[in-house]
Write a protein that holds these residues in place. Structure first.
Motif, PDB file in Angstrom:
ATOM      1  N   LEU A  18       1.323  -1.103  -0.008  1.00 54.53           N
ATOM      2  CA  LEU A  18       0.317  -0.234   0.348  1.00 54.53           C
ATOM      3  C   LEU A  18       1.083   1.068  -0.574  1.00 54.53           C
ATOM      4  N   PRO A  19       0.569   2.542  -0.424  1.00 49.79           N
ATOM      5  CA  PRO A  19       0.975   3.839   0.072  1.00 49.79           C
ATOM      6  C   PRO A  19       1.053   3.415   1.294  1.00 49.79           C
ATOM      7  N   ASN A  20       2.447   5.011   1.148  1.00 48.95           N
ATOM      8  CA  ASN A  20       2.683   5.397   2.651  1.00 48.95           C
ATOM      9  C   ASN A  20       0.917   5.751   3.416  1.00 48.95           C
ATOM     10  N   SER A  21       1.253   5.388   4.600  1.00 52.91           N
ATOM     11  CA  SER A  21       2.207   4.361   5.411  1.00 52.91           C
ATOM     12  C   SER A  21       0.718   3.807   5.955  1.00 52.91           C
ATOM     13  N   VAL A  22       0.391   2.452   6.094  1.00 53.73           N
ATOM     14  CA  VAL A  22      -0.162   1.417   7.388  1.00 53.73           C
ATOM     15  C   VAL A  22       0.739   0.114   7.669  1.00 53.73           C
ATOM     16  N   TYR A  23       0.043   0.293   8.921  1.00 50.67           N
ATOM     17  CA  TYR A  23       1.292  -0.927   9.286  1.00 50.67           C
ATOM     18  C   TYR A  23      -0.339  -1.212  10.674  1.00 50.67           C
ATOM     19  N   TYR A  24       0.110  -3.077  10.384  1.00 54.50           N
ATOM     20  CA  TYR A  24      -0.744  -4.231  10.766  1.00 54.50           C
ATOM     21  C   TYR A  24      -0.324  -5.021  11.929  1.00 54.50           C
ATOM     22  N   ILE A  25      -0.513  -4.661  13.424  1.00 56.25           N
ATOM     23  CA  ILE A  25      -0.269  -5.992  14.019  1.00 56.25           C
ATOM     24  C   ILE A  25      -1.427  -6.764  14.109  1.00 56.25           C
ATOM     25  N   SER A  26      -1.379  -8.051  14.354  1.00 55.69           N
ATOM     26  CA  SER A  26      -1.957  -9.003  14.387  1.00 55.69           C
ATOM     27  C   SER A  26      -2.671  -9.923  15.713  1.00 55.69           C
ATOM     28  N   THR A  27      -1.604  -9.156  16.592  1.00 54.54           N
ATOM     29  CA  THR A  27      -2.116  -8.816  18.094  1.00 54.54           C
ATOM     30  C   THR A  27      -1.701  -8.280  18.880  1.00 54.54           C
ATOM     31  N   PHE A  28      -2.750  -7.347  19.472  1.00 51.93           N
ATOM     32  CA  PHE A  28      -2.218  -6.019  19.786  1.00 51.93           C
ATOM     33  C   PHE A  28      -2.379  -6.239  21.486  1.00 51.93           C
ATOM     34  N   ILE A  29      -3.241  -7.429  21.575  1.00 53.16           N
ATOM     35  CA  ILE A  29      -4.074  -7.297  22.806  1.00 53.16           C
ATOM     36  C   ILE A  29      -4.338  -8.059  23.149  1.00 53.16           C
ATOM     37  N   THR A  30      -4.296  -9.252  24.485  1.00 56.00           N
ATOM     38  CA  THR A  30      -4.350 -10.419  24.804  1.00 56.00           C
ATOM     39  C   THR A  30      -6.254 -10.836  24.329  1.00 56.00           C
ATOM     40  N   PRO A  31      -6.628 -12.030  24.950  1.00 57.60           N
ATOM     41  CA  PRO A  31      -7.480 -12.538  25.134  1.00 57.60           C
ATOM     42  C   PRO A  31      -8.599 -11.795  26.370  1.00 57.60           C
ATOM     43  N   LEU A  32      -7.400 -11.716  27.548  1.00 56.67           N
ATOM     44  CA  LEU A  32      -7.758 -11.508  28.771  1.00 56.67           C
ATOM     45  C   LEU A  32      -8.633  -9.829  28.408  1.00 56.67           C
ATOM     46  N   GLU A  33      -7.516  -8.842  27.680  1.00 65.41           N
ATOM     47  CA  GLU A  33      -7.634  -7.628  27.327  1.00 65.41           C
ATOM     48  C   GLU A  33      -8.278  -7.531  26.981  1.00 65.41           C
ATOM     49  N   GLU A  34      -9.154  -8.287  25.454  1.00 69.26           N
ATOM     50  CA  GLU A  34     -10.132  -7.915  24.694  1.00 69.26           C
ATOM     51  C   GLU A  34     -11.586  -7.988  25.427  1.00 69.26           C
ATOM     52  N   GLU A  35     -10.985  -9.552  26.454  1.00 73.04           N
ATOM     53  CA  GLU A  35     -12.781  -9.476  27.201  1.00 73.04           C
ATOM     54  C   GLU A  35     -13.037  -7.975  28.001  1.00 73.04           C
ATOM     55  N   TYR A  36     -12.109  -7.355  28.796  1.00 76.85           N
ATOM     56  CA  TYR A  36     -11.808  -6.397  29.715  1.00 76.85           C
ATOM     57  C   TYR A  36     -12.543  -5.442  29.142  1.00 76.85           C
ATOM     58  N   LEU A  37     -12.239  -5.000  27.930  1.00 79.57           N
ATOM     59  CA  LEU A  37     -13.009  -3.905  27.190  1.00 79.57           C
ATOM     60  C   LEU A  37     -14.430  -4.646  26.119  1.00 79.57           C
ATOM     61  N   LEU A  38     -14.677  -5.720  25.701  1.00 77.13           N
ATOM     62  CA  LEU A  38     -15.625  -5.575  25.731  1.00 77.13           C
ATOM     63  C   LEU A  38     -16.616  -5.750  26.613  1.00 77.13           C
ATOM     64  N   ASN A  39     -16.422  -5.796  28.122  1.00 80.48           N
ATOM     65  CA  ASN A  39     -17.302  -5.768  29.468  1.00 80.48           C
ATOM     66  C   ASN A  39     -17.443  -4.245  29.213  1.00 80.48           C
ATOM     67  N   LYS A  40     -16.891  -3.249  29.188  1.00 78.64           N
ATOM     68  CA  LYS A  40     -16.433  -1.498  29.262  1.00 78.64           C
ATOM     69  C   LYS A  40     -17.541  -1.228  28.861  1.00 78.64           C
ATOM     70  N   VAL A  41     -17.467  -1.761  27.377  1.00 77.76           N
ATOM     71  CA  VAL A  41     -18.486  -1.093  26.320  1.00 77.76           C
ATOM     72  C   VAL A  41     -19.959  -1.814  26.172  1.00 77.76           C
ATOM     73  N   LYS A  42     -19.851  -3.119  27.018  1.00 78.45           N
ATOM     74  CA  LYS A  42     -21.037  -3.764  27.005  1.00 78.45           C
ATOM     75  C   LYS A  42     -22.224  -2.278  27.280  1.00 78.45           C
ATOM     76  N   PRO A  43     -23.566  -2.918  27.045  1.00 80.87           N
ATOM     77  CA  PRO A  43     -24.607  -2.152  27.962  1.00 80.87           C
ATOM     78  C   PRO A  43     -25.255  -2.881  29.210  1.00 80.87           C
ATOM     79  N   PRO A  44     -25.981  -2.803  29.830  1.00 81.65           N
ATOM     80  CA  PRO A  44     -25.544  -3.406  30.675  1.00 81.65           C
ATOM     81  C   PRO A  44     -26.958  -4.896  30.923  1.00 81.65           C
TER      82      PRO A  44
END
Ligand SMILES: O=C(O)CCC(=O)C(=O)O
Ligand SMILES: [Fe+2]
Length: 277
Positions: A18-44
């Motif tokens: 691609l033209p400059n600049s696009v970066y991709y990191i396949s695993t930026f957070i752990t499954p536990l961090e993902e779960e934490y974030l999902l819990n934060k954004v969920k409606p009650p």
């Protein structure tokens, strides 16, 4: 506990086709961090939880304290905006991001060196942005079959967006801006895995449109058609190869992290909020 290994610098994970600049990191957070974030954004889970917590004057845990109104329902999608929506003229009222977005997302993003040659200067992707850090996060929710129409993010933001994908994958379609003839086909496709980080800046941010198809499954996912194929997790490439190039979409939540250029500190103008007289 699972850990992650981040690249030594973003230059190692640049999508070079691609033209400059696009970066991709396949695993930026752990499954536990993902779960934490999902819990934060969920409606009650139970609508009564929020008022009860308020009455008890507890420091609310975000999962149960999101007022119902914190999700805005668009025609097909829901959206949360932190710390606040922009004004019609594209200004942000000065306000901090919630701690659960600062840590781990923002701090980890700022700790990523931009290139191998600059670790001493500590340059990261936000170093040249007006506030040298992100001040705004959109949380979008996409059920399977729902995407987002091709668009550009516009001048209210410094031209850089960092996108973290949670819960499910998606395929981002990138279009040239001036392709008007015939059926519009994406110029490039990027597969965004759950827990990944995509950073779009430079020419791709300024000169292209991006969108997500209204699809329940993404197909033709191959080395030839996916620009970040070599940066994907091995298991994802395997899944594509064994399924004839198709992946079923699941509910996906994205966090798009940006620096809004114009920030107004209203407290400075209102003495009762501690501002100047
Ligand atoms: O959810 C995404 O990955 C893209 C969202 C997007 O393009 C936007 O919020 O402007
Ligand atoms: Fe966008």
């Amino acid at each position: 506990m699972s850990t992650i290994t981040l690249p030594p610098s973003l230059s190692k994970v640049q999508i070079t086709t691609l033209p400059n600049s696009v970066y991709y990191i396949s695993t930026f957070i752990t499954p536990l961090e993902e779960e934490y974030l999902l819990n934060k954004v969920k409606p009650p889970t139970f609508p009564t939880t929020y008022p009860i917590q308020k009455t008890l004057n507890q420091k609310p845990s975000q999962i149960t304290s999101q007022p119902l109104t914190s999700w805005r329902t668009l025609i097909h999608r829901r959206l949360q905006v932190y710390p606040a929506a922009l004004t019609p003229s594209g200004e942000l009222q000065k306000s901090p991001l919630p701690p659960w977005l600062e840590e781990p997302l923002v701090s980890r993003l700022l700790a990523l060196p931009l290139s191998d040659s600059t670790p001493a200067s500590g340059k990261n992707v936000f170093t040249d942005s007006p506030h040298q850090r992100p001040n705004h996060v959109l949380i979008n929710e996409y059920p399977p079959g729902i995407g987002i129409t091709p668009h550009e993010d516009g001048p209210a933001y410094f031209p850089l967006v960092a996108t973290v994908s949670l819960a499910g994958h998606t395929v981002l379609d990138i279009y040239g801006k001036n392709e008007t003839t015939g059926k519009r086909e994406p110029k490039w496709r990027l597969l965004q895995e759950r827990r990944s980080l995509l950073i779009t800046t430079g020419d791709v941010y300024r000169e292209t449109l991006h969108g997500i198809g209204d699809l329940e499954r993404d197909c033709e996912l191959t080395e030839a058609t996916v620009e970040n194929w070599n940066l994907l997790r091995e298991e994802t490439r395997e899944a594509c190869l064994t399924s004839g190039g198709c992946l079923e979409r699941k509910l996906r939540i994205s966090a798009t992290i940006r620096d809004v250029v114009k920030v107004r500190d209203y407290a400075r103008f209102v003495p009762s909020l501690g501002g100047r007289r």
